[in-house]
Design a protein around this motif. Sequence first.
Motif, short mmCIF file in Angstrom:
data_model
loop_
_atom_site.label_atom_id
_atom_site.label_comp_id
_atom_site.label_asym_id
_atom_site.label_seq_id
_atom_site.Cartn_x
_atom_site.Cartn_y
_atom_site.Cartn_z
N HIS A 86 0.81 -1.22 0.00
CA HIS A 86 0.00 0.00 0.00
C HIS A 86 0.85 1.27 0.00
CE1 HIS A 86 0.82 -0.91 4.24
NE2 HIS A 86 0.67 0.37 4.47
N LEU A 89 2.20 4.53 -3.69
CA LEU A 89 1.85 5.92 -3.98
C LEU A 89 2.79 6.87 -3.22
CD1 LEU A 89 -0.15 7.80 -5.42
CD2 LEU A 89 -1.67 7.58 -3.44
N GLU A 100 12.48 17.09 -7.52
CA GLU A 100 12.29 18.55 -7.55
C GLU A 100 13.35 19.26 -6.73
OE1 GLU A 100 8.26 19.32 -6.31
OE2 GLU A 100 7.53 19.27 -8.39
N ARG A 162 -2.39 6.20 10.05
CA ARG A 162 -3.75 5.68 10.19
C ARG A 162 -3.98 5.34 11.67
NH1 ARG A 162 -0.74 1.26 7.89
NH2 ARG A 162 -0.79 -0.42 9.43
N ASN A 214 -0.01 15.88 13.01
CA ASN A 214 -0.56 17.13 12.47
C ASN A 214 0.41 17.84 11.54
OD1 ASN A 214 -3.13 17.09 13.50
ND2 ASN A 214 -2.53 18.00 15.43
N GLN A 217 1.33 19.85 5.11
CA GLN A 217 1.92 19.85 3.78
C GLN A 217 2.62 21.20 3.56
OE1 GLN A 217 -1.24 18.06 1.28
NE2 GLN A 217 -0.16 18.98 -0.43
N GLY A 218 3.76 21.18 2.89
CA GLY A 218 4.45 22.42 2.59
C GLY A 218 5.12 23.04 3.80
N GLN A 219 5.28 22.27 4.86
CA GLN A 219 5.81 22.80 6.11
C GLN A 219 6.74 21.77 6.76
OE1 GLN A 219 2.60 23.63 8.77
NE2 GLN A 219 3.96 24.31 10.38
N PRO A 273 2.13 14.62 -0.29
CA PRO A 273 0.80 15.12 -0.66
C PRO A 273 -0.18 14.06 -1.18
CG PRO A 273 2.46 15.82 -2.26
CD PRO A 273 3.20 15.20 -1.11
N ARG A 274 0.25 13.17 -2.06
CA ARG A 274 -0.71 12.25 -2.70
C ARG A 274 -1.14 11.12 -1.78
NH1 ARG A 274 2.70 13.97 -6.49
NH2 ARG A 274 1.81 14.66 -8.46
N SER A 275 -0.25 10.72 -0.88
CA SER A 275 -0.49 9.54 -0.04
C SER A 275 -0.86 9.90 1.39
CB SER A 275 0.78 8.70 0.00
OG SER A 275 1.85 9.49 0.52
N ASN A 276 -0.66 11.16 1.78
CA ASN A 276 -0.84 11.59 3.17
C ASN A 276 0.12 10.87 4.12
OD1 ASN A 276 -2.28 13.43 4.91
ND2 ASN A 276 -3.24 11.65 5.86
N ALA B 3 2.37 26.90 7.17
CA ALA B 3 2.97 27.14 5.86
C ALA B 3 2.32 28.38 5.26
CB ALA B 3 2.76 25.93 4.97
N ALA B 35 -0.14 18.75 -4.94
CA ALA B 35 -0.98 17.56 -5.06
C ALA B 35 -1.65 17.32 -3.71
CB ALA B 35 -0.13 16.36 -5.46
N PHE B 36 -2.67 16.47 -3.70
CA PHE B 36 -3.36 16.16 -2.43
C PHE B 36 -3.86 14.73 -2.46
CE2 PHE B 36 -6.63 17.70 -5.28
CZ PHE B 36 -7.76 16.96 -4.99
N SER B 37 -4.44 14.29 -1.36
CA SER B 37 -4.94 12.93 -1.25
C SER B 37 -6.45 12.96 -1.06
CB SER B 37 -4.27 12.22 -0.06
OG SER B 37 -4.37 13.00 1.11
N HIS B 100 -2.50 25.23 2.51
CA HIS B 100 -2.13 23.95 1.89
C HIS B 100 -3.17 22.89 2.26
CE1 HIS B 100 1.74 25.71 1.02
NE2 HIS B 100 2.09 24.62 0.37
N PRO B 101 -3.40 21.92 1.39
CA PRO B 101 -4.33 20.85 1.75
C PRO B 101 -3.87 20.10 3.00
CG PRO B 101 -3.79 20.75 -0.59
CD PRO B 101 -2.86 21.74 0.04
N GLY B 109 -4.91 2.64 2.69
CA GLY B 109 -4.48 1.99 1.45
C GLY B 109 -4.43 0.47 1.54
N LEU B 265 -5.30 23.77 12.24
CA LEU B 265 -5.23 22.91 11.07
C LEU B 265 -6.62 22.64 10.52
CD1 LEU B 265 -3.37 21.31 9.22
CD2 LEU B 265 -3.48 19.43 10.84
N GLN B 273 -4.83 20.69 17.02
CA GLN B 273 -3.71 21.60 16.80
C GLN B 273 -3.87 22.90 17.59
OE1 GLN B 273 -1.00 20.91 15.37
NE2 GLN B 273 -0.14 22.57 14.20
#
Lengths: 346, 319
Positions: A86, A89, A100, A162, A214, A217-219, A273-276, B3, B35-37, B100-101, B109, B265, B273
């Motif tokens: 799993h 991703l 990147e 999870r 918590n 993203q981006g942080q 981002p895509r998978s968390n 962020a 991107a996001f989930s 951000h998301p 998954g 958050l 948070q």
Amino acid sequence: MTITFRRETFRDDYNFSNSAVGIRRFPFPFDRDHYMYAVNIEPHVKGHPGTIYESLIDVDEHYVAEMQDRALVLAEDPLRSQSLPHMELAGWDLLELLMEQLAAGYPAHFELRRSGKRWRWVNRPLGIDDTFVFGAASTLPYGPMEYITRQAQGDFCILDQRDGNLWMDAGMVTTQADWSLDFDLGMNFMEWHAPVPRAHEMGVFDRALKFMLNLGQGQPMRRFNWTMTVNPRLDTSPETYPKWGPDRRSVTADNVGDKVHLRVELQSFWRLPRSNAIVFPIRCYLIKLEELVTVPKWARRMHRVLRDLPPDLVDYKGLTRWRPIAVDYLAAFDDGAATSPGIWPD
Amino acid sequence: MSAPSIAVRVSEVAAVTPLVKRFRLEPESGGRLPAFSGGAHIAVEMQDGAHRRRNAFSLMGSPSDTTGYVIGVRRHDNGRGGSRYMHERVTPGTMLRIAHPANLFPIDGRARKHLLLAGGIGITPLVAMAEQFARDGQPFELHYAARSPEHAAFADELLERFGPAVHTHFSAQGRRLACASLLAEQPLGTHLYVCGPETLMDEAFASARALGWPEQSLHRERFAAPARGLPFAVRLARSGRRVDVGADQSMLEALEAAGAPVASLCRGGACGQCETRVLACDGTLLHADHYLSAAERGAGGKVMPCVSRFAGRSLTLDL
């Protein structure tokens, strides 16, 4: 920025060393003259040129040699790279993040061109020029995580999130301070930290887990960890203990400056981002004591930290056998003068 | 600390039903959005007169599409005003700032199959999940409960896009969603994701538990929009300042507006948070979060300012 990559080894003849510039940019981890656990987490943001924070994914003069050493480890033991089904991703997330960052930080060495899902990746130091379809593992020679982490310094743990916990469900681990991905795979945050002394009683892991769950993203965030290693060996794993454990008996007053290394891990945390999921790169930096003492502030402080380290931490970090020799060596560089705050050289 | 926010331009607004509008947000400076989930949300900042609101909305576009985000907003005329602002004031070309998301309703998954249950506007996060499952070839079924087809925003396009994986249940037509029988026929290893009214989420969870589903297989969207309430004031111990919280404002928004921001958050009482220490309370804390335990509430030492309020003489926070 163009880096001159050193030809060196992390095994057998151990001819690893740092250049003068490499010593100055070493991430000395102690901001005061004693050490105790703390949740010493700060935002992972770019810093000054000439430091390891110049780029958020650092490439240095040891890059090519470290990647060669990783390939040797994997050839002997493929289970150093594992990804549960799993987690694919998250592997793509990591591939994107590293490509990147490498391309942005070191355009002379790395290049990424995207045309929709069709990506071209050029890694000049390793002689790689591959075109693949993002998201289609069959278009790469390895799974996405293994492919990109064969090209990035440091170990990488990917943690699935999870049930209010983090689970070590994928990773590439070949430069570790005596822990095993194969053993920890599938464990949760509390399980894999179970052996650490003191920190549980201090509530460190409860707070750290809550913080990590918590993570935004981006942080990205970062912290240091450290230990010490006899000989500049990246792969100090439980699996290979017979190859390096006995080296602890080889330290003498004559060779301590060359043999004993401070081993610093820059650990960073990034929400994928895509998978968390969270990726946890553990980047290992080595410096010989004889290199470290060329910075007077670090020499004084290293002496005081090592001299006053609590006995249970000495044992946990595996320093017991040779620590007195190293303290004696460092004492000669400590005139008792006060040290300035912070980690940077004066 | 958070962020930096992202500047976006509204590129498209569509009325989907009389109560629901869809908005597409594109990066102001071109390029790609993060991107996001599936299950993720964004907080959208709105400068509504003197009030700066931040409302959380689920992302309902494809997680593969980083050229723009899509959100679906149901108008709540008795709410605090965020959805009304989106419906009345936001048009193509409007500039907004978003966070951000973040994902507080994540996919597991490991599931062998994903069963998605939506009630009303709860459909939005499940659309992004369905997109992700379709892309990754993971088995899923989407069940959408609404009063009638006119109330089921996006149902037609979902049927067109995902075909037989989508099932609608309209109570006005006598086809109410029957959770117990639906869950009873699922294969082992199925995970349940439910988003909608509390009654639907409670019923689905109760049915699953009665059938012996493991807790780890049950997922629900936890955050709730902060409710309106009576105005009150808080005192900040460190600065000695007083901050007034208006009826249409959350305590968190009032603190932000007063220049005393608290890290946040979900802004919906789920993530923990924004947990803030209460130093003195002469009155009643009106806890509305899902985060603090009963024991923590009883002790009275903590409050989640994103959704909780206060009634009484004075409240002093460790800020």
